[in-house]
Design an enzyme around this catalytic site. Structure first.
Site, PDB file in Angstrom:
ATOM      1  CE1 TYR A 154     -21.641  51.030  10.874  1.00  0.00           C
ATOM      2  CE2 TYR A 154     -21.107  52.261   8.891  1.00  0.00           C
ATOM      3  CZ  TYR A 154     -22.002  51.940   9.892  1.00  0.00           C
ATOM      4  OH  TYR A 154     -23.250  52.511   9.891  1.00  0.00           O
ATOM      5  CB  SER A 167     -24.040  53.380   6.101  1.00  0.00           C
ATOM      6  OG  SER A 167     -23.091  54.428   6.209  1.00  0.00           O
TER       7      SER A 167
END
Length: 295
Positions: A146, A133
């Site tokens: 995350y 990401s």
């Protein structure tokens, strides 16, 4: 350019493959000729994808280390895609959620690679693609678990690249921004209300505020990048992180994040503080959603 079915005879294992980016990757590798292991906690969706592409559905909860260790060890290509999100300030973040995210997004990839790398080494060829990401390269507030997991995945990928080089194995990360999936599209109305803007303006003004290309990424575009990393002309590409962020370098804090937005930390594209989404299946039987719907 390689042939359209360059992966014929190869086996690809894709996690979080029942929807979103994972499904797009499963479809892309199957179209390229690979036999695909469709790994997901969502049994019905996984079986539907496997039936559609001629793959094998493996219903596994990636938060369970013992279950992860039952996955096949003969994959030539591994796509680590599954994950989940929970949004809260660090001082309010539930420790059990933090630990769960690390198990799914760090420990599960490690365990999968620990089992599959010997097979790749023995044959002198293997490809590892980690769907990371933009948050694997930088950070956003309220996403401590995350962001920590994505940074850990980046590190694991680079270690595998170093160790696997002598064995014909490459390992790379793909770093998408916002991807067009149901989780992101479902946020548009809420974002419009929160910001007091028309729904039509949410993508440009909220999701893509810092990107040069003003559109969401399509799952198939991420899958195409994953496929490219496994072609014959990318054998020298390893240990890399490939941003797919529309030229914007990913999300950045906006003025007000420190105070006004603290009451609504999901304004940066995250899920609301209570529920969270997971490609491997939500907790307590909640509806599974794709992991990489948001960066």
């Amino acid at each position: 350019m390689v042939g359209a079915r360059f992966a014929t005879g190869r086996k690809a294992l894709v996690t979080g493959a029942a929807s979103g980016i994972g499904r797009a990757c499963a479809e892309a590798f199957a179209a390229a000729g690979a036999d695909v292991y469709v790994v997901d906690r969502a049994e019905r969706a996984a079986k539907e994808v496997a039936a559609a592409i001629g793959g094998t559905a493996l219903v596994v909860d990636l938060s369970d280390p013992m279950a992860v260790d039952t996955l096949p060890d003969d994959a030539d290509i591994v796509v680590n895609n599954a994950g989940l999100q929970h949004v809260a300030p660090v001082h309010e973040f539930p420790p059990e959620r933090f630990a769960l995210i690390q198990r799914v997004m760090v420990e599960a990839p490690f365990r999968i690679l620990r089992r599959t790398l010997p097979h790749m080494y023995a044959q002198g060829w293997g490809r590892v693609v980690n769907i990371s990401s933009v948050h694997g390269l930088r950070a956003s507030a309220y996403k401590s678990a995350y962001v920590a997991a994505k940074h850990a995945l980046e590190g694991l990928s680079k270690v595998v690249a170093l160790e696997g080089a002598a064995h014909g194995v490459t390992s790379n990360c793909i770093n998408p921004g916002y991807v067009r999936t149901p989780l992101v599209e479902d946020q548009i109305a809420g974002q419009a209300r929160a910001h007091g803007i028309p729904s039509a303006d949410v993508v440009d003004q909220v999701f893509l505020e810092h990107t040069a290309i003003k559109r969401l990424i399509e799952p198939a575009e991420v899958a195409a990048a994953a496929l490219w990393l496994c072609t014959e002309h990318t054998g020298y590409v390893t240990g890399a992180s490939l941003p797919l962020d529309g030229g914007g370098g990913g999300p950045r804090p906006r003025p007000g994040d420190g105070r006004a937005d603290r009451k609504k930390p999901w304004l940066d594209g995250g899920s609301q503080p209570g529920p969270f989404a997971a490609a491997h299946g939500g907790p307590n039987g909640s509806t599974p959603s794709p992991r990489m719907d948001e960066p």
